[in-house]
Motif scaffolding. Structure first.
Motif, PDB file in Angstrom:
ATOM      1  N   SER A  30       0.932  -1.269   0.020  1.00  0.00           N
ATOM      2  CA  SER A  30       0.131  -0.065  -0.120  1.00  0.00           C
ATOM      3  C   SER A  30       0.845   1.178   0.006  1.00  0.00           C
ATOM      4  O   SER A  30       0.521   2.328  -0.636  1.00  0.00           O
ATOM      5  N   VAL A  33       2.741   1.503  -3.523  1.00  0.00           N
ATOM      6  CA  VAL A  33       1.683   2.130  -4.592  1.00  0.00           C
ATOM      7  C   VAL A  33       1.481   3.639  -4.356  1.00  0.00           C
ATOM      8  O   VAL A  33       1.380   4.405  -5.311  1.00  0.00           O
ATOM      9  N   ASN A  34       1.246   3.936  -3.173  1.00  0.00           N
ATOM     10  CA  ASN A  34       0.787   5.190  -2.659  1.00  0.00           C
ATOM     11  C   ASN A  34       1.965   6.398  -3.076  1.00  0.00           C
ATOM     12  O   ASN A  34       1.757   7.284  -3.598  1.00  0.00           O
ATOM     13  N   ALA A  37       2.505   6.885  -6.952  1.00  0.00           N
ATOM     14  CA  ALA A  37       1.614   7.616  -7.057  1.00  0.00           C
ATOM     15  C   ALA A  37       1.708   9.168  -6.794  1.00  0.00           C
ATOM     16  O   ALA A  37       1.673  10.082  -7.656  1.00  0.00           O
ATOM     17  N   CYS A  60      -3.163  -3.740  -7.513  1.00  0.00           N
ATOM     18  CA  CYS A  60      -3.505  -2.317  -7.097  1.00  0.00           C
ATOM     19  C   CYS A  60      -3.753  -1.348  -8.161  1.00  0.00           C
ATOM     20  O   CYS A  60      -4.273  -0.347  -8.053  1.00  0.00           O
ATOM     21  N   LEU A  61      -2.656  -1.628  -9.056  1.00  0.00           N
ATOM     22  CA  LEU A  61      -2.798  -0.488 -10.293  1.00  0.00           C
ATOM     23  C   LEU A  61      -3.291  -0.799 -11.572  1.00  0.00           C
ATOM     24  O   LEU A  61      -3.473  -0.606 -12.608  1.00  0.00           O
ATOM     25  N   MET A 229      -8.267  -0.149  -1.743  1.00  0.00           N
ATOM     26  CA  MET A 229      -7.450  -0.012  -2.905  1.00  0.00           C
ATOM     27  C   MET A 229      -7.517  -1.533  -3.409  1.00  0.00           C
ATOM     28  O   MET A 229      -7.378  -1.710  -4.898  1.00  0.00           O
ATOM     29  N   PRO A 235      -4.842   4.026  -6.557  1.00  0.00           N
ATOM     30  CA  PRO A 235      -3.880   4.286  -5.321  1.00  0.00           C
ATOM     31  C   PRO A 235      -4.996   5.228  -4.390  1.00  0.00           C
ATOM     32  O   PRO A 235      -5.800   6.127  -4.901  1.00  0.00           O
TER      33      PRO A 235
END
Ligand SMILES: Nc1ncnc2c1ncn2[C@@H]1O[C@H](COP(=O)(O)OP(=O)(O)O)[C@@H](O)[C@H]1O
Ligand SMILES: [Mg+2]
Length: 262
Positions: A30, A33-34, A37, A60-61, A229, A235
């Motif tokens: 998490s 990914v964040n 982003a 997640c994407l 997510m 994200p």
């Protein structure tokens, strides 16, 4: 990754941020990914490398769990390196090296190599004309993948859930880095993750951690926006930018940039 307009000025050096740790299920993916982003949102050409065969960052994407040619070909030094296998995502400036089951072989391939970090370093270095920031999402555990990643990263972000066992796992991780001499202690950047303020044990361990020091200020709260997510495949800093968790991811990203000097 070409022709992305409006990107910020950068010093030409690529920066490598790894999200690592001994434990699974603590918020590594998490975070990767964040932060990727947020980096991309600032106009930095960002490459998220999913190194976990479970492919959660890939998922997640909203990308297919397919690494073109497989991990052996990628690590074996075929032409094109990371750029050959990178996929554009729905987030502008963000490309992803997806993971599929073949990524399970990475640990074995690196363990058979005399200088595992050289393989990872060569791949990362090969992306320097296409990326300003590389974010690596690592599998949990202590092994050759983490050792190699630690040797090439500019910072090792380690999410720690404020409970006694995860806090002790951080010490084991620290000892592993020292034993393998893969990274100096200054590279470690632990931060609190999945914090539940209603949980007395979390409050106690957080107080202990704050008095011990050595953690980043950012503390990611337990948040339904982050948990979603896995459903929304976007994200959470994009889908819920004003949530408490997103504010803390922004702080975490600011602290990360300060650490690596961008
Ligand atoms: N801050 C958070 N609040 C709520 N759920 C979270 C948070 N961070 C992660 N999760 C959830 O916990 C699970 C594990 O998170 P993940 O980021 O995949 O951890 P790891 O990569 O360390 O295994 C996932 O289902 C994820 O959605
Ligand atoms: Mg993960």
């Amino acid at each position: 990754m070409h022709g992305s307009g409006g990107r910020t000025r950068h010093d030409g050096r690529m920066h490598v941020v790894a999200v690592t740790g001994l434990k699974g299920g603590v918020g590594k993916t998490s975070t990767a990914v964040n932060l990727a982003a947020l980096s991309a949102g600032e106009g930095r050409r960002t490459l998220l490398w999913d190194l976990d065969p479970q492919g959660a960052a890939t998922y997640c994407l909203d990308l297919k769990p397919k690494l073109k040619g497989g991990a052996l070909k990628l690590l074996g030094g075929g032409r094109g390196g990371l750029s050959r296998v990178a996929r554009t995502s729905s987030v502008a400036n963000l490309e992803v090296v997806p993971a599929d089951g073949s990524v399970r072989e990475v640990e074995k391939i690196l363990s058979a190599s005399a200088k595992p970090h050289k393989i990872i370093r060569r791949l990362v270095a090969g992306a320097k004309d296409d990326a300003d920031v590389v974010v690596m999402d690592c599998p949990p555990g202590l092994g050759h993948v983490v050792e190699a990643v630690a040797a090439v990263a500019d910072v090792l972000l380690v999410p720690v859930v404020p409970e006694p066992l995860p806090y002790r796992a951080l010490e084991r991780f620290r000892a592993f880095l020292a034993d393998t001499r893969s990274a100096g202690p200054e590279l470690l950047a632990p931060f609190l993750s999945m914090v539940d303020q209603r949980e007395p044990m979390h409050r106690r361990v957080e107080a202990q951690i704050r008095s011990d020091g050595g953690f980043l200020a950012a503390a990611i709260p337990e948040s339904s926006a982050v948990a979603r997510m896995g459903e929304e495949q976007v994200p959470s800093v994009i889908s819920s930018p004003r949530s408490l968790a997103s504010q803390q991811y922004q702080l975490l990203w600011a602290e990360t940039k300060e650490r690596i000097g961008i």
